[in-house]
Write a protein that holds these residues in place. Structure first.
Motif, PDB file in Angstrom:
ATOM      1  N   VAL A  90      -3.960   8.545   1.684  1.00  0.00           N
ATOM      2  CA  VAL A  90      -5.031   7.716   2.242  1.00  0.00           C
ATOM      3  C   VAL A  90      -5.052   7.951   3.740  1.00  0.00           C
ATOM      4  O   VAL A  90      -4.009   7.836   4.403  1.00  0.00           O
ATOM      5  CB  VAL A  90      -4.806   6.224   1.939  1.00  0.00           C
ATOM      6  N   GLN A 126      -6.279  -5.066   5.013  1.00  0.00           N
ATOM      7  CA  GLN A 126      -6.750  -3.819   4.433  1.00  0.00           C
ATOM      8  C   GLN A 126      -5.583  -2.994   3.895  1.00  0.00           C
ATOM      9  O   GLN A 126      -5.627  -2.479   2.764  1.00  0.00           O
ATOM     10  CB  GLN A 126      -7.542  -3.015   5.465  1.00  0.00           C
ATOM     11  N   ILE A 154      -4.797  -1.656   0.018  1.00  0.00           N
ATOM     12  CA  ILE A 154      -4.606  -0.231  -0.279  1.00  0.00           C
ATOM     13  C   ILE A 154      -3.282  -0.014  -1.012  1.00  0.00           C
ATOM     14  O   ILE A 154      -3.220   0.638  -2.060  1.00  0.00           O
ATOM     15  CB  ILE A 154      -4.635   0.598   1.015  1.00  0.00           C
ATOM     16  N   VAL A 200       0.089   6.764   3.026  1.00  0.00           N
ATOM     17  CA  VAL A 200      -1.012   6.314   3.876  1.00  0.00           C
ATOM     18  C   VAL A 200      -0.765   6.900   5.261  1.00  0.00           C
ATOM     19  O   VAL A 200       0.276   6.632   5.871  1.00  0.00           O
ATOM     20  CB  VAL A 200      -1.093   4.781   3.975  1.00  0.00           C
ATOM     21  N   ALA A 217     -10.213   5.631   4.465  1.00  0.00           N
ATOM     22  CA  ALA A 217     -10.233   4.167   4.545  1.00  0.00           C
ATOM     23  C   ALA A 217     -10.478   3.738   5.974  1.00  0.00           C
ATOM     24  O   ALA A 217      -9.910   4.311   6.914  1.00  0.00           O
ATOM     25  CB  ALA A 217      -8.903   3.586   4.061  1.00  0.00           C
ATOM     26  N   TRP A 269     -10.013  -2.870  -0.467  1.00  0.00           N
ATOM     27  CA  TRP A 269     -10.217  -2.026  -1.633  1.00  0.00           C
ATOM     28  C   TRP A 269     -10.439  -2.863  -2.881  1.00  0.00           C
ATOM     29  O   TRP A 269      -9.868  -3.942  -3.041  1.00  0.00           O
ATOM     30  CB  TRP A 269      -9.011  -1.114  -1.829  1.00  0.00           C
ATOM     31  N   ARG A 290      -8.476   3.697  -6.785  1.00  0.00           N
ATOM     32  CA  ARG A 290      -7.715   4.948  -6.801  1.00  0.00           C
ATOM     33  C   ARG A 290      -8.069   5.772  -8.027  1.00  0.00           C
ATOM     34  O   ARG A 290      -8.380   6.964  -7.917  1.00  0.00           O
ATOM     35  CB  ARG A 290      -6.212   4.649  -6.780  1.00  0.00           C
TER      36      ARG A 290
END
Length: 250
Positions: free
Chosen positions: A9, A23, A27, A37, A90, A96, A101
């Motif tokens: 991500v 956020q 995620i 991430v 993102a 999300w 995913r």
């Protein structure tokens, strides 16, 4: 049983301490243990980086830029640093949707680039076109209508948002490096490359809840004429560059 796909991500942050933790947690709840991430911070002057690091998840990797370069170059840095087989983009201030995913990874693996619809955080309503006021939606049936899609991008009526996109790793050869003239709309550049190469898939369900506030990098409000014309010319150049890269890559 097939091996799970390694997902990266990519998030660009700048003075996002107000919403970034919420956020990030949305995620991380979607990701698998082996995912990552990549957060690239664009020289924030607030405590964004501290908030991100305080989440305390080993899957989160922070890259600090020493000087502010703008969100386009920051996302480019994140894409180049990502190691996953599929890369999801993102923003720092959204949320999300459960199942994101799986939906975007499946579509990106099949097509190359996936772009989904969005809904507004708090209301669940779709985004509305800044020109017509009608719901602003992608339809799966139009995924491969390359000329139509590109004309809609040039007209400013195609709802491609980076926060609702996924990219298969091999597509980075055409997407990066971003053109030097690209000063905004990295998401429209990615969609343009996907259109030019025939590797775009529209995903109809919303996969992200968009938080609308005064500091959003992209705004639903119409632009002034001069700025709008400058943006359209940049997108014409982007289409030409995408076609050039398609030929170069064979």
């Amino acid at each position: 049983m097939s091996e799970p796909v390694f997902v990266s991500v990519c998030m660009a942050t700048y003075n996002g301490s107000a919403y970034v933790e919420h956020q990030l947690r949305s995620i991380l709840a979607e990701l698998l243990a082996g995912d990552e991430v990549v957060v690239v911070d664009d020289a924030s002057t607030d405590d964004t980086v501290a908030v991100v690091e305080a989440v305390g998840d080993a899957r989160v990797r922070v890259i600090r830029q020493p000087a502010n370069r703008g969100y386009v170059r920051t996302f480019e840095t994140a894409l180049l640093a990502a190691q996953g087989e599929v890369i999801l983009l993102a923003d720092q201030d959204d949320e999300w949707v459960a199942g994101r995913r799986a939906m975007l990874v499946s579509a990106a693996q099949a097509a190359g680039v996936a772009a989904s619809n969005l809904e507004l955080l708090g209301t669940g309503e779709p985004l509305r076109s800044p020109l017509s006021g009608r719901p602003w939606l992608l339809r799966e049936a139009t995924s491969r209508q390359r000329v139509r899609n590109e004309l809609r991008i040039l007209a400013g009526v195609a709802p491609y948002f980076g926060c609702a996109m996924a990219v298969r790793r091999d597509m980075l050869a055409a997407i990066t490096p971003f053109p030097a003239f690209l000063t905004e709309s990295h998401d429209l550049w990615i969609a343009t490359v996907a259109n030019a190469t025939g590797h775009l898939r529209h995903v109809e369900p919303a996969t992200v809840r968009r938080r609308v506030h005064a500091a959003n990098a992209s705004s639903p409000r119409p632009r002034g004429v001069r700025r709008a014309l400058g943006s359209r010319w940049m997108l014409v150049r982007a289409w030409r560059e995408a076609l050039r890269r398609r030929r170069a890559l064979g």
